[in-house]
Design a protein around this motif. Structure first.
Motif, PDB file in Angstrom:
ATOM      1  N   ALA A  39       0.784  -1.183  -0.056  1.00  0.00           N
ATOM      2  CA  ALA A  39       0.002   0.132   0.011  1.00  0.00           C
ATOM      3  C   ALA A  39       0.593   1.242   0.033  1.00  0.00           C
ATOM      4  CB  ALA A  39      -1.000  -0.015   1.393  1.00  0.00           C
ATOM      5  N   PHE A  40       2.104   1.129   0.659  1.00  0.00           N
ATOM      6  CA  PHE A  40       2.762   2.375   0.782  1.00  0.00           C
ATOM      7  C   PHE A  40       3.446   2.612  -0.690  1.00  0.00           C
ATOM      8  CE2 PHE A  40       7.424   3.679   1.043  1.00  0.00           C
ATOM      9  CZ  PHE A  40       7.033   5.022   1.517  1.00  0.00           C
ATOM     10  N   ILE A  41       4.025   1.526  -1.301  1.00  0.00           N
ATOM     11  CA  ILE A  41       4.494   1.683  -2.564  1.00  0.00           C
ATOM     12  C   ILE A  41       3.378   2.113  -3.701  1.00  0.00           C
ATOM     13  CG2 ILE A  41       5.292   0.375  -4.448  1.00  0.00           C
ATOM     14  CD1 ILE A  41       7.318   0.527  -2.085  1.00  0.00           C
ATOM     15  N   GLU A  42       2.055   1.768  -3.537  1.00  0.00           N
ATOM     16  CA  GLU A  42       1.073   2.341  -4.328  1.00  0.00           C
ATOM     17  C   GLU A  42       0.760   3.790  -4.188  1.00  0.00           C
ATOM     18  OE1 GLU A  42      -1.458  -1.590  -5.231  1.00  0.00           O
ATOM     19  OE2 GLU A  42      -2.012  -0.503  -3.490  1.00  0.00           O
ATOM     20  N   ARG A  43       0.831   4.152  -2.904  1.00  0.00           N
ATOM     21  CA  ARG A  43       0.881   5.777  -2.503  1.00  0.00           C
ATOM     22  C   ARG A  43       1.923   6.445  -3.009  1.00  0.00           C
ATOM     23  NH1 ARG A  43      -0.935   3.626   2.387  1.00  0.00           N
ATOM     24  NH2 ARG A  43       1.252   4.375   3.304  1.00  0.00           N
ATOM     25  N   THR A  44       2.941   5.927  -2.977  1.00  0.00           N
ATOM     26  CA  THR A  44       4.316   6.607  -3.518  1.00  0.00           C
ATOM     27  C   THR A  44       4.479   6.552  -4.949  1.00  0.00           C
ATOM     28  OG1 THR A  44       5.484   5.760  -1.637  1.00  0.00           O
ATOM     29  CG2 THR A  44       6.502   6.513  -3.530  1.00  0.00           C
ATOM     30  N   GLY A  45       3.847   5.586  -5.438  1.00  0.00           N
ATOM     31  CA  GLY A  45       3.804   5.857  -7.048  1.00  0.00           C
ATOM     32  C   GLY A  45       2.507   6.384  -7.556  1.00  0.00           C
ATOM     33  N   ASP A  46       1.565   6.464  -6.620  1.00  0.00           N
ATOM     34  CA  ASP A  46       0.216   7.177  -7.233  1.00  0.00           C
ATOM     35  C   ASP A  46      -0.350   6.140  -8.393  1.00  0.00           C
ATOM     36  OD1 ASP A  46      -1.846   8.919  -7.120  1.00  0.00           O
ATOM     37  OD2 ASP A  46      -1.246   9.928  -8.985  1.00  0.00           O
ATOM     38  N   GLN A  82       5.508 -10.439  -2.003  1.00  0.00           N
ATOM     39  CA  GLN A  82       5.078 -11.506  -1.392  1.00  0.00           C
ATOM     40  C   GLN A  82       3.632 -11.700  -0.955  1.00  0.00           C
ATOM     41  OE1 GLN A  82       7.748 -10.949   1.962  1.00  0.00           O
ATOM     42  NE2 GLN A  82       9.431 -11.965   0.766  1.00  0.00           N
ATOM     43  N   GLU A  83       3.325 -12.840  -0.660  1.00  0.00           N
ATOM     44  CA  GLU A  83       1.931 -13.187  -0.333  1.00  0.00           C
ATOM     45  C   GLU A  83       1.451 -12.171   0.711  1.00  0.00           C
ATOM     46  OE1 GLU A  83       1.046 -17.482   0.186  1.00  0.00           O
ATOM     47  OE2 GLU A  83       1.566 -17.796  -1.928  1.00  0.00           O
ATOM     48  N   SER A  84       2.310 -12.127   1.558  1.00  0.00           N
ATOM     49  CA  SER A  84       2.018 -11.202   2.934  1.00  0.00           C
ATOM     50  C   SER A  84       1.761  -9.995   2.610  1.00  0.00           C
ATOM     51  CB  SER A  84       2.955 -11.298   3.957  1.00  0.00           C
ATOM     52  OG  SER A  84       3.985 -10.707   3.300  1.00  0.00           O
ATOM     53  N   GLY A  85       1.760  -9.312   1.504  1.00  0.00           N
ATOM     54  CA  GLY A  85       1.592  -7.911   1.108  1.00  0.00           C
ATOM     55  C   GLY A  85       2.953  -7.189   1.076  1.00  0.00           C
TER      56      GLY A  85
END
Length: 305
Positions: A269-276, A292-295
């Protein structure tokens, strides 16, 4: 005894009478003034042609089925740098020069915007050739700029913006809110598409531009502040956001490089927010980190001792 007069030798004409007249697209009634078309130098002809363009544009907007469909239709016209993509086609003018690179529409509705953009170019050249700078020219250019920006078609909106601000405005002044709006487009185009930040600041000072959101975009680009840019991107209107799209990939790449240098692993989720952008979209753009499966996203692995 059968008649031997002229009527006896006349062949059947029923088939000819059943032929339908050729239907001509009203937008194709005129050629490009830059290629010798003179009729669009007439003021009355310009006004009639403008009415046809507006009517076709409104029909195009209505045919997309709402704001979401309209956004997708305009996104399908976005210019792509990758000319080898199998999902793009190119419209060319009479000289063979590419006018518009666009994606093939995924819907069954015909995308009429390339024809509309070409018609707007004809009208713009007609107004330019007639040196018209009255209220009609002002209104027509404002319409052309708005439609071209939403289509991300900078070949149309850039020359129109320059003519509106530097030729029409000194003769037929824009209202203060309109001047602020269109100067803002010019600043964003310089900063986001051309990445000429000094020129953008010069235009801002020249016209005493005071739009807070445009100023925030400039500060974000100057300081490589992608967090602020993502926030302001959600706050601007559709026209400003369309110009901002030109800088999104550059800022996204910068943001992801910063993450790559700073973290060994991070939450998806942090990566997605960073890359918008969603994870799948980031992977398509070249992100090679392991999910990974853990997210959790593995960015770098510790070096073996």
């Amino acid at each position: 005894m059968p008649s031997s007069g002229p009527s006896a030798r006349r062949g059947p004409s029923g088939a000819w009478n059943r032929l339908k007249p050729v239907v001509t697209d009203p937008l194709d009634a005129y050629g490009l003034p830059s290629k010798g078309e003179r009729r669009l130098h007439d003021y009355k002809t310009q006004e009639t042609y403008y009415g046809r363009i507006v009517e076709r544009y409104m029909k195009f907007c209505a045919s997309t089925g709402g704001s979401e469909g309209l956004e997708k239709a305009f996104a399908a016209l976005a210019i792509r740098d990758n000319n080898n993509s199998n999902t793009t086609t190119t419209t060319r003018d009479e000289t063979g020069k590419p006018i518009l690179a666009r994606q093939i529409s995924s819907t069954d509705r015909p995308n009429d915007m390339p024809s509309i953009l070409l018609a707007m170019r004809k009208l713009r050249e007609g107004i330019l050739g007639s040196r018209r700078r009255d209220s009609f020219a002002q209104r027509a250019y404002m319409f052309i700029i708005h439609a071209s920006i939403l289509s991300r078609h900078w070949e149309s909106y850039q020359p129109a913006l320059l003519y509106l601000l530097h030729q029409i405005h000194p003769v037929t002044p824009l209202a203060p809110p309109e001047l602020q709006e269109f100067v803002g487009y010019r600043i964003l185009d310089l900063a986001c598409r051309q990445y000429e930040l000094l020129d953008a600041m010069a235009v801002k000072l020249e016209f005493k531009h005071r739009d807070r959101r445009v100023a925030t975009v400039l500060r974000s680009l100057i300081h490589d502040d992608w967090v602020r840019l993502w926030r302001v991107k959600r706050a601007v209107d559709g026209h400003q956001r369309a110009i901002l799209e030109f800088t999104v990939e550059r800022m996204r790449l910068h943001a992801l490089k910063c993450v790559g240098r700073s973290y060994m692993n991070a939450d998806k989720a942090f990566i997605e927010r960073t890359g918008d952008a969603q994870w799948d979209e980031l992977v398509k753009t070249g992100v090679g980190w392991q999910l990974q499966e853990s997210g959790n996203v593995v960015i770098r692995k510790p070096k073996a001792k």
